[in-house]
Design a protein around this motif. Structure first.
Motif, PDB file in Angstrom:
ATOM      1  N   HIS A   1       0.801  -1.223   0.000  1.00  0.00           N
ATOM      2  CA  HIS A   1       0.000   0.000   0.000  1.00  0.00           C
ATOM      3  C   HIS A   1       0.837   1.278   0.000  1.00  0.00           C
ATOM      4  N   ILE A   2       2.156   1.131   0.074  1.00  0.00           N
ATOM      5  CA  ILE A   2       3.009   2.324   0.127  1.00  0.00           C
ATOM      6  C   ILE A   2       2.774   3.214  -1.082  1.00  0.00           C
ATOM      7  N   GLN A   3       2.667   2.582  -2.258  1.00  0.00           N
ATOM      8  CA  GLN A   3       2.604   3.372  -3.489  1.00  0.00           C
ATOM      9  C   GLN A   3       1.375   4.272  -3.526  1.00  0.00           C
ATOM     10  N   TRP A   4       0.205   3.723  -3.268  1.00  0.00           N
ATOM     11  CA  TRP A   4      -0.990   4.571  -3.386  1.00  0.00           C
ATOM     12  C   TRP A   4      -1.091   5.551  -2.226  1.00  0.00           C
TER      13      TRP A   4
ATOM     14  N   ASP B   1       0.562  12.161  -4.403  1.00  0.00           N
ATOM     15  CA  ASP B   1       0.286  13.541  -3.997  1.00  0.00           C
ATOM     16  C   ASP B   1      -1.206  13.778  -3.748  1.00  0.00           C
ATOM     17  N   ILE B   2      -2.044  13.069  -4.502  1.00  0.00           N
ATOM     18  CA  ILE B   2      -3.489  13.276  -4.368  1.00  0.00           C
ATOM     19  C   ILE B   2      -4.115  12.381  -3.302  1.00  0.00           C
TER      20      ILE B   2
ATOM     21  N   PRO C   1      -7.263   4.676   7.260  1.00  0.00           N
ATOM     22  CA  PRO C   1      -7.342   6.054   7.774  1.00  0.00           C
ATOM     23  C   PRO C   1      -6.993   7.074   6.698  1.00  0.00           C
ATOM     24  N   PRO C   2      -7.460   8.298   6.858  1.00  0.00           N
ATOM     25  CA  PRO C   2      -7.113   9.352   5.887  1.00  0.00           C
ATOM     26  C   PRO C   2      -5.607   9.529   5.788  1.00  0.00           C
ATOM     27  N   ILE C   3      -5.143   9.963   4.626  1.00  0.00           N
ATOM     28  CA  ILE C   3      -3.727  10.195   4.391  1.00  0.00           C
ATOM     29  C   ILE C   3      -3.401  11.643   4.762  1.00  0.00           C
ATOM     30  N   PRO C   4      -2.491  11.872   5.704  1.00  0.00           N
ATOM     31  CA  PRO C   4      -2.134  13.256   6.036  1.00  0.00           C
ATOM     32  C   PRO C   4      -1.529  13.965   4.830  1.00  0.00           C
ATOM     33  N   ASP C   5      -1.785  15.248   4.717  1.00  0.00           N
ATOM     34  CA  ASP C   5      -1.272  16.049   3.604  1.00  0.00           C
ATOM     35  C   ASP C   5       0.083  16.626   3.999  1.00  0.00           C
ATOM     36  N   SER C   6       1.134  16.121   3.365  1.00  0.00           N
ATOM     37  CA  SER C   6       2.486  16.575   3.697  1.00  0.00           C
ATOM     38  C   SER C   6       2.850  17.882   2.995  1.00  0.00           C
ATOM     39  N   ARG C   7       1.924  18.448   2.207  1.00  0.00           N
ATOM     40  CA  ARG C   7       2.234  19.704   1.503  1.00  0.00           C
ATOM     41  C   ARG C   7       1.547  20.903   2.141  1.00  0.00           C
TER      42      ARG C   7
ATOM     43  N   ARG D   1       8.390  14.114   4.429  1.00  0.00           N
ATOM     44  CA  ARG D   1       6.970  13.885   4.722  1.00  0.00           C
ATOM     45  C   ARG D   1       6.746  13.653   6.209  1.00  0.00           C
ATOM     46  N   ALA D   2       7.617  12.843   6.826  1.00  0.00           N
ATOM     47  CA  ALA D   2       7.459  12.561   8.253  1.00  0.00           C
ATOM     48  C   ALA D   2       7.590  13.836   9.077  1.00  0.00           C
ATOM     49  N   MET D   3       8.566  14.679   8.746  1.00  0.00           N
ATOM     50  CA  MET D   3       8.757  15.919   9.501  1.00  0.00           C
ATOM     51  C   MET D   3       7.579  16.862   9.309  1.00  0.00           C
TER      52      MET D   3
END
Length: 393
Positions: free
Chosen positions: A206-209, A213-214, A299-305, A338-340
């Motif tokens: 699941h890492i890829q999806w 970015d979206i 769970p929702p994907i946090p937005d790293s941008r 992304r983690a930071m």
């Protein structure tokens, strides 16, 4: 570099037994592999090259031998390799062994302030002044007998590892002595441990999806279907020994997760969906899509941008890398940025936490800022405290 006459290839049980005796007392084992990864889920090991404590290079033929007898003498030793993730994975699969410590010359180069990730031939030229012929890199390693050019190429890579590691560690020691807070030797060991753990971890389909970015904009049903499709794709790829994208392309998986068709006509509505995929798996795909709502909602994907913070931390980590004398691409790769961005210093781990956490907390609290110095370079500076009030009249 001069070379002693090459040793015969190890392709009999007796020769393998002699190699086991040779490696038995080694402290450091330099190693490399040749493999074919094309059209396979797991690459096939074609050749193993090993050297004990900088001694002669032994080439072992895994197509002729079961390599399990090497397991006890490789296990629990220090391994020296370059770009070692695949080597660790394949050697562990063939022998069951894993190193007690791993020195990766690609990582050492990054910690020595050189380019990362660098090719072995480029480092050999820059650090050792040695030119390496890489003409055999993409040759057919399955063919037997291997020709002299292939065997010379395979031996040379391993022969370079010990002198290259020594030179890079000397550079790291010099930087450690000159730059406060640097612990290059310790960080090299910690980075090796992380590399081994990552190489031997179960694959996460699941890492890829989740990294798209979206992905933060995916609703719950889309995440459910993507999770189900990628789980099936991984299982099918393992079963057929095919790369996962051969089974289901990411773009097709995303389209199906968004549209969630309920019949064959709905599947065919995307003109780019391969006819072979429909012929083989149409019913399976429809069943997966239909059943997905019954499963858990990822769970929702946090937005790293968010708010440009990712761009700010990318610029800051570049400054920190220059300050520490470490290649920026090693210190703060995209997953670290992304983690930071998402979790601050609490989402850092290992050697990067030691190198980045304090400065990251300062940047996020506003006590340190980015600025441009008199030479036009981006630097970090302590923030000027804002005024707390106006002076009395």
């Amino acid at each position: 570099m001069t070379d002693a006459p090459p040793l015969p290839i190890v392709d009999t049980p007796d020769a393998l037994g002699q190699l086991v005796e040779t490696l038995d007392n080694a402290r450091t084992i330099a190693l490399d592999t040749e493999f074919h990864a094309e059209r396979r889920y797991r690459p096939q090991l074609m050749l193993l090259q090993v050297s004990a404590d900088g001694g002669p290079v032994h080439t072992v033929d895994p197509l002729a031998l079961d390599l399990q007898p090497l397991g006890p003498v490789l296990d629990g030793r220090t391994w020296l390799a370059h770009g070692a993730a695949r080597d660790v994975e394949l050697i562990h699969a063939a022998t069951g062994a894993r190193p007690t410590a791993l020195l990766d010359t690609q990582v050492l180069a990054g910690l020595a302030g050189l380019h990362f990730p660098a090719r072995l031939d480029a480092l050999a030229s820059e650090v050792l002044g040695v030119q390496v012929d890489k003409g055999a890199t993409l040759s057919d390693w399955h063919r037997r007998p291997l020709n002299p050019e292939q065997l010379a190429y395979a031996r040379t890579d391993v022969r370079l590892l010990c002198p290259l590691a020594d030179a890079l560690l000397a550079r790291i020691d010099t930087l450690d002595a000159a730059i406060p807070g640097r612990q290059g030797r310790t960080w090299a060991t910690m980075a090796g441990d992380e590399l081994v753990a990552d190489a031997l971890a179960d694959p996460d389909p699941h890492i890829q999806w989740r990294s798209l970015d979206i992905a933060p904009r995916f609703d719950g049903p889309t995440r459910q279907v993507l999770h189900a499709l990628y789980t099936w794709r991984e299982s099918e790829a393992q079963r057929k020994n095919n790369p996962p994208h051969f089974i289901l392309a990411p773009s097709i998986a995303l389209d199906l997760a968004r549209r969630r068709p309920t019949d064959s006509a709905g599947l065919r509505a995307n003109r780019r969906i391969p006819s072979g995929l429909l012929k083989r798996h149409a019913n399976t795909l429809l069943a997966i899509i239909s059943a997905a709502p019954d499963g858990p909602i990822p769970p929702p994907i946090p937005d790293s941008r968010r708010g440009g913070l990712g761009a700010l931390l990318t610029a800051w980590s570049g400054c920190k890398a220059a300050e520490l004398g470490i290649a920026a691409a090693l210190l703060a790769p995209p997953h670290t940025i992304r983690a930071m961005t998402i979790g601050g210093s609490k989402d850092l781990s290992g050697w990067r936490s030691q190198a980045l956490a304090h400065g990251l907390d300062q940047i996020l609290s506003g006590s340190r800022v980015l600025a441009v110095d008199e030479n036009g370079a981006v630097v970090t500076r302590l923030a000027v405290p804002p005024p707390t009030g106006f002076p009395a009249p």
